[in-house]
Motif scaffolding. Structure first.
Motif, PDB file in Angstrom:
ATOM      1  N   PRO A 151       5.340   3.586 -15.610  1.00 50.83           N
ATOM      2  CA  PRO A 151       4.368   3.751 -14.529  1.00 50.83           C
ATOM      3  C   PRO A 151       2.979   3.296 -14.960  1.00 50.83           C
ATOM      4  O   PRO A 151       2.606   3.423 -16.128  1.00 50.83           O
ATOM      5  N   VAL A 152       2.238   2.751 -14.021  1.00 53.61           N
ATOM      6  CA  VAL A 152       0.846   2.385 -14.276  1.00 53.61           C
ATOM      7  C   VAL A 152      -0.018   2.959 -13.159  1.00 53.61           C
ATOM      8  O   VAL A 152       0.474   3.274 -12.075  1.00 53.61           O
ATOM      9  N   HIS A 153      -1.295   3.080 -13.441  1.00 52.63           N
ATOM     10  CA  HIS A 153      -2.250   3.616 -12.464  1.00 52.63           C
ATOM     11  C   HIS A 153      -3.369   2.595 -12.293  1.00 52.63           C
ATOM     12  O   HIS A 153      -4.432   2.701 -12.908  1.00 52.63           O
ATOM     13  N   PRO A 154      -3.116   1.577 -11.462  1.00 55.89           N
ATOM     14  CA  PRO A 154      -4.069   0.474 -11.336  1.00 55.89           C
ATOM     15  C   PRO A 154      -5.329   0.854 -10.576  1.00 55.89           C
ATOM     16  O   PRO A 154      -5.323   1.741  -9.723  1.00 55.89           O
ATOM     17  N   CYS A 155      -6.396   0.155 -10.907  1.00 57.34           N
ATOM     18  CA  CYS A 155      -7.648   0.332 -10.166  1.00 57.34           C
ATOM     19  C   CYS A 155      -7.680  -0.570  -8.933  1.00 57.34           C
ATOM     20  O   CYS A 155      -8.517  -0.394  -8.055  1.00 57.34           O
ATOM     21  N   LEU A 156      -6.763  -1.546  -8.884  1.00 58.00           N
ATOM     22  CA  LEU A 156      -6.648  -2.421  -7.712  1.00 58.00           C
ATOM     23  C   LEU A 156      -5.175  -2.649  -7.437  1.00 58.00           C
ATOM     24  O   LEU A 156      -4.421  -3.061  -8.324  1.00 58.00           O
ATOM     25  N   VAL A 157      -4.770  -2.380  -6.189  1.00 59.44           N
ATOM     26  CA  VAL A 157      -3.412  -2.675  -5.729  1.00 59.44           C
ATOM     27  C   VAL A 157      -3.525  -3.560  -4.494  1.00 59.44           C
ATOM     28  O   VAL A 157      -4.271  -3.246  -3.565  1.00 59.44           O
ATOM     29  N   THR A 158      -2.794  -4.668  -4.485  1.00 57.91           N
ATOM     30  CA  THR A 158      -2.823  -5.578  -3.353  1.00 57.91           C
ATOM     31  C   THR A 158      -1.482  -6.258  -3.213  1.00 57.91           C
ATOM     32  O   THR A 158      -0.733  -6.378  -4.183  1.00 57.91           O
ATOM     33  N   ASN A 159      -1.150  -6.689  -1.988  1.00 57.39           N
ATOM     34  CA  ASN A 159       0.064  -7.479  -1.795  1.00 57.39           C
ATOM     35  C   ASN A 159      -0.279  -8.957  -1.621  1.00 57.39           C
ATOM     36  O   ASN A 159       0.525  -9.733  -1.103  1.00 57.39           O
ATOM     37  N   ASP A 160      -1.466  -9.343  -2.076  1.00 54.31           N
ATOM     38  CA  ASP A 160      -1.900 -10.741  -2.046  1.00 54.31           C
ATOM     39  C   ASP A 160      -2.077 -11.217  -3.482  1.00 54.31           C
ATOM     40  O   ASP A 160      -3.011 -10.815  -4.178  1.00 54.31           O
ATOM     41  N   PRO A 219       0.826  -1.212   0.000  1.00 54.05           N
ATOM     42  CA  PRO A 219       0.000   0.000   0.000  1.00 54.05           C
ATOM     43  C   PRO A 219       0.859   1.260   0.000  1.00 54.05           C
ATOM     44  O   PRO A 219       1.811   1.381   0.762  1.00 54.05           O
ATOM     45  N   GLY A 220       0.519   2.194  -0.882  1.00 52.64           N
ATOM     46  CA  GLY A 220       1.236   3.459  -0.946  1.00 52.64           C
ATOM     47  C   GLY A 220       2.487   3.450  -1.801  1.00 52.64           C
ATOM     48  O   GLY A 220       3.060   4.513  -2.067  1.00 52.64           O
ATOM     49  N   ALA A 221       2.924   2.282  -2.251  1.00 52.27           N
ATOM     50  CA  ALA A 221       4.147   2.207  -3.052  1.00 52.27           C
ATOM     51  C   ALA A 221       3.870   2.602  -4.496  1.00 52.27           C
ATOM     52  O   ALA A 221       2.767   2.404  -5.007  1.00 52.27           O
ATOM     53  N   ALA A 222       4.882   3.172  -5.148  1.00 51.43           N
ATOM     54  CA  ALA A 222       4.747   3.504  -6.565  1.00 51.43           C
ATOM     55  C   ALA A 222       4.624   2.216  -7.369  1.00 51.43           C
ATOM     56  O   ALA A 222       5.266   1.213  -7.052  1.00 51.43           O
ATOM     57  N   THR A 223       3.778   2.239  -8.382  1.00 55.66           N
ATOM     58  CA  THR A 223       3.511   1.037  -9.163  1.00 55.66           C
ATOM     59  C   THR A 223       4.076   1.187 -10.569  1.00 55.66           C
ATOM     60  O   THR A 223       3.696   2.104 -11.303  1.00 55.66           O
ATOM     61  N   ARG A 224       4.979   0.282 -10.937  1.00 55.14           N
ATOM     62  CA  ARG A 224       5.584   0.294 -12.255  1.00 55.14           C
ATOM     63  C   ARG A 224       5.593  -1.139 -12.786  1.00 55.14           C
ATOM     64  O   ARG A 224       5.753  -2.085 -12.021  1.00 55.14           O
ATOM     65  N   TRP A 225       5.403  -1.263 -14.083  1.00 56.25           N
ATOM     66  CA  TRP A 225       5.447  -2.580 -14.719  1.00 56.25           C
ATOM     67  C   TRP A 225       6.678  -2.678 -15.615  1.00 56.25           C
ATOM     68  O   TRP A 225       7.118  -1.683 -16.204  1.00 56.25           O
ATOM     69  N   PRO A 226       7.232  -3.870 -15.761  1.00 59.29           N
ATOM     70  CA  PRO A 226       8.457  -4.018 -16.546  1.00 59.29           C
ATOM     71  C   PRO A 226       8.204  -4.163 -18.045  1.00 59.29           C
ATOM     72  O   PRO A 226       7.222  -4.770 -18.478  1.00 59.29           O
TER      73      PRO A 226
END
Length: 199
Positions: free
Chosen positions: A99-108, A84-91
């Motif tokens: 960078p991406v702007h996901p509608c769902l972020v989870t660590n599961d 949660p709160g981390a910057a989201t980037r895809w390779p």
């Protein structure tokens, strides 16, 4: 199951976590990490190669259309693994990331997979997490020549454990199984292994 079938006298205590690799200091015999572990005094052994890939359900792609460029991902619902709160980037498959702007972020990762199967959007998952769904057709790859990242499965263990026949047997079994599946675990898997006497 594969490990127990080969070595039924080995008892296993398994913990899955996305925490930093501290489990060896907590009494575990072995830590499995997908990717490059942080520098430490622990011994390490590469067990197999794996990969990250973008996937979605056929129903989602039928509804929204399949993207053909990375730029088109801006018009899609994206599902991403991160704290949660981390910057989201895809390779990018050929190096670098975006960078991406996901509608769902989870660590599961299991939540991420199920959301993708349910048609919620496009997810970035480790191959082994999506293996069954890719085989059944409930998930398909998205932008397979553009998005993704090669990775590997690494075992960490303490130097004093290197001569342990139990640890050697476990490492060999995991390497064989993982190589057959072309996969590695999500996050970290920590193992405590012991042997039992036959009754």
């Amino acid at each position: 199951a594969f490990l127990h079938a080969q070595h039924p006298l080995i008892d296993i205590e398994l913990t899955v976590t996305d925490r930093p690799a501290l489990r060896l200091e907590e009494g575990f015999d072995l830590v499995l990490v997908m990717g490059t572990p942080e520098p430490s005094g622990w011994l390490r052994r590469k067990l197999t190669d794996t990969e990250l890939l973008a996937v979605a359900s056929p129903s989602y792609l039928k509804e929204r259309g399949a993207p053909t460029t990375i730029a088109m991902l801006r018009d899609h619902r994206l599902l991403s693994f991160a704290d949660p709160g981390a910057a989201t980037r895809w390779p990018r498959l050929r190096g670098g990331d975006f960078p991406v702007h996901p509608c769902l972020v989870t660590n599961d990762l299991s939540v991420l997979r199920e959301a993708a199967v349910a048609g919620m959007g496009i997810a970035l998952l480790p191959y082994h997490v999506a293996l069954s769904e890719l085989g059944s057709g409930s998930l398909v790859r998205v932008l397979p020549t553009l998005v993704g990242e090669a990775s590997h499965l690494v075992a960490l263990y303490l130097p004093e454990r290197r001569a342990s026949p139990v640890l050697k047997a476990v490492l060999a079994a995991i390497a064989t199984f993982a190589g057959e599946q072309r996969t590695g675990p999500a996050g970290e898997v920590s193992l405590r292994v012991t042997t039992r006497k036959r009754r």
